[in-house]
Scaffold this motif. Structure first.
Motif, PDB file in Angstrom:
ATOM      1  N   ARG A 185      -1.707   3.074  15.383  1.00 57.10           N
ATOM      2  CA  ARG A 185      -2.639   1.989  15.652  1.00 57.10           C
ATOM      3  C   ARG A 185      -3.933   2.241  14.886  1.00 57.10           C
ATOM      4  N   LEU A 186      -4.404   1.206  14.227  1.00 56.88           N
ATOM      5  CA  LEU A 186      -5.616   1.296  13.425  1.00 56.88           C
ATOM      6  C   LEU A 186      -6.787   1.747  14.309  1.00 56.88           C
TER       7      LEU A 186
ATOM      8  N   SER B 144       0.805  -1.226   0.000  1.00 50.02           N
ATOM      9  CA  SER B 144       0.000   0.000   0.000  1.00 50.02           C
ATOM     10  C   SER B 144       0.833   1.269   0.000  1.00 50.02           C
TER      11      SER B 144
ATOM     12  N   LYS C 167       1.153   4.737   6.976  1.00 47.80           N
ATOM     13  CA  LYS C 167       0.635   5.523   5.856  1.00 47.80           C
ATOM     14  C   LYS C 167       1.291   6.902   5.896  1.00 47.80           C
TER      15      LYS C 167
ATOM     16  N   ASP D 170      -7.251   3.202   3.542  1.00 52.19           N
ATOM     17  CA  ASP D 170      -6.727   4.246   4.420  1.00 52.19           C
ATOM     18  C   ASP D 170      -7.864   5.130   4.932  1.00 52.19           C
TER      19      ASP D 170
ATOM     20  N   VAL E  81     -10.838   2.460   8.379  1.00 49.43           N
ATOM     21  CA  VAL E  81      -9.714   3.207   8.967  1.00 49.43           C
ATOM     22  C   VAL E  81     -10.208   4.530   9.525  1.00 49.43           C
TER      23      VAL E  81
ATOM     24  N   ASP F  61      -1.051  -2.480  13.789  1.00 48.13           N
ATOM     25  CA  ASP F  61      -0.202  -1.358  13.379  1.00 48.13           C
ATOM     26  C   ASP F  61      -0.414  -1.066  11.897  1.00 48.13           C
ATOM     27  N   TYR F  62      -0.510   0.214  11.553  1.00 44.93           N
ATOM     28  CA  TYR F  62      -0.644   0.661  10.166  1.00 44.93           C
ATOM     29  C   TYR F  62       0.475   1.644   9.871  1.00 44.93           C
TER      30      TYR F  62
ATOM     31  N   GLY G 223      -2.218   5.952   1.669  1.00 51.00           N
ATOM     32  CA  GLY G 223      -1.098   5.204   1.131  1.00 51.00           C
ATOM     33  C   GLY G 223      -0.591   5.832  -0.150  1.00 51.00           C
TER      34      GLY G 223
ATOM     35  N   SER H 203      -4.750   0.971  -1.544  1.00 51.86           N
ATOM     36  CA  SER H 203      -4.511   1.307  -0.150  1.00 51.86           C
ATOM     37  C   SER H 203      -5.836   1.524   0.567  1.00 51.86           C
TER      38      SER H 203
END
Length: 266
Positions: free
Chosen positions: A109-110, A59, A120, A214, A221, A117-118, A206, A212
């Motif tokens: 953190r999402l 992404s 972007k 996001d 998200v 964990d994310y 992303g 992505s």
């Protein structure tokens, strides 16, 4: 003949530990002490300075590739409960906080599942109005500058060459420039409503715009709370392609992406 009373009971051979046993006991104790100290310092560094992360999806192409390993600076944005192992609720909000900048690549953190964990790029700050029109990012009603460059080329599963349109995008007000991919201007997330970023929240996207999930997807998200930020991506310390797993050391010479090692993330 007088009796020698200078020797204590501890000097009696029957009361002595075998020296080999004493050495083993002392050596084991020192080893445990060393391990405890090492673990302690590793936790301190991980919590307050740098934490390693790896990239599991595409992404963030072309900035980050699957198989990249990078360090994230924990101190960049200050600290919240998510900065520490176990996410213990030691306090509310953030402490020692520092400003987040548009264009930062951040780990967070999402919002819909704080156990995940994310990573972007932050494109919207609190109060910003964000919209995508025909694949072009707009901030507060103004299109973000975007310049077409040579295609991003990768190999497909069958060995075929895949070419994806690549652009250089530049954040407003002297912000950073970075590369993005946009396979088509008619993707599912290439035309969006206007998103107004709430106070103490951020909008993340992303770089691989058509691939992505996001902040454009509110149900998955959405806006990223300030508290959820973990840190800013800083530098790649390892990168390996899909011809080898990280533990297949014997394959590293041909699988490591040598040109990416120690690259800054931006």
């Amino acid at each position: 003949m007088t009796r020698d009373t200078s020797r204590t009971d501890g000097d009696n051979p029957r009361n002595r530990k075998p020296r080999a046993a004493e050495d083993r006991s002392g050596g084991f104790g020192e080893m445990v002490k060393t391990v405890v100290i090492a673990v302690f310092f590793a936790l301190v560094i991980r919590s307050f300075a740098f934490e390693p992360f790896n990239i599991p999806s595409g992404s963030m192409k072309p900035t980050l590739l699957v198989g990249d390993y990078l360090f994230v600076s924990k101190y960049s944005y200050g600290y919240s409960r998510y900065s520490f192992p176990g996410s213990l609720p030691l306090f509310e909000g953030r402490i020692l906080s520092s400003p987040v900048k548009r264009g930062d690549v951040a780990v967070f953190r999402l919002p819909t599942d704080p156990s995940v964990d994310y990573i972007k790029r932050i494109v919207g700050l609190p109060g910003d109005r964000i919209q995508v029109i025909d694949g072009i990012l707009h901030i507060n009603g103004t299109a973000v500058e975007r310049r077409r460059i040579e295609d991003f080329v990768e190999m497909g599963p069958g060995g075929q060459e895949i070419r994806i349109p690549r652009y250089v995008e530049t954040m407003p007000d002297g912000g950073p420039s970075y590369e993005t991919l946009d396979q088509t201007p008619y993707g599912a997330l290439d035309n969006t409503p206007v998103y107004t970023v709430p106070a103490a929240h951020y909008f993340a996207m992303g770089d691989n715009r058509d691939n992505s999930q996001d902040s454009r997807v509110l149900s998955a998200v959405g806006f990223v709370p300030e508290e959820n930020l973990i840190g800013r991506a800083e530098v790649l310390f390892f990168s390996i392609d899909d011809s080898a797993a990280w533990w297949q050391v014997w394959k590293w010479p041909s699988a490591i992406r040598w040109s990416r090692l120690l690259d800054g993330v931006g």
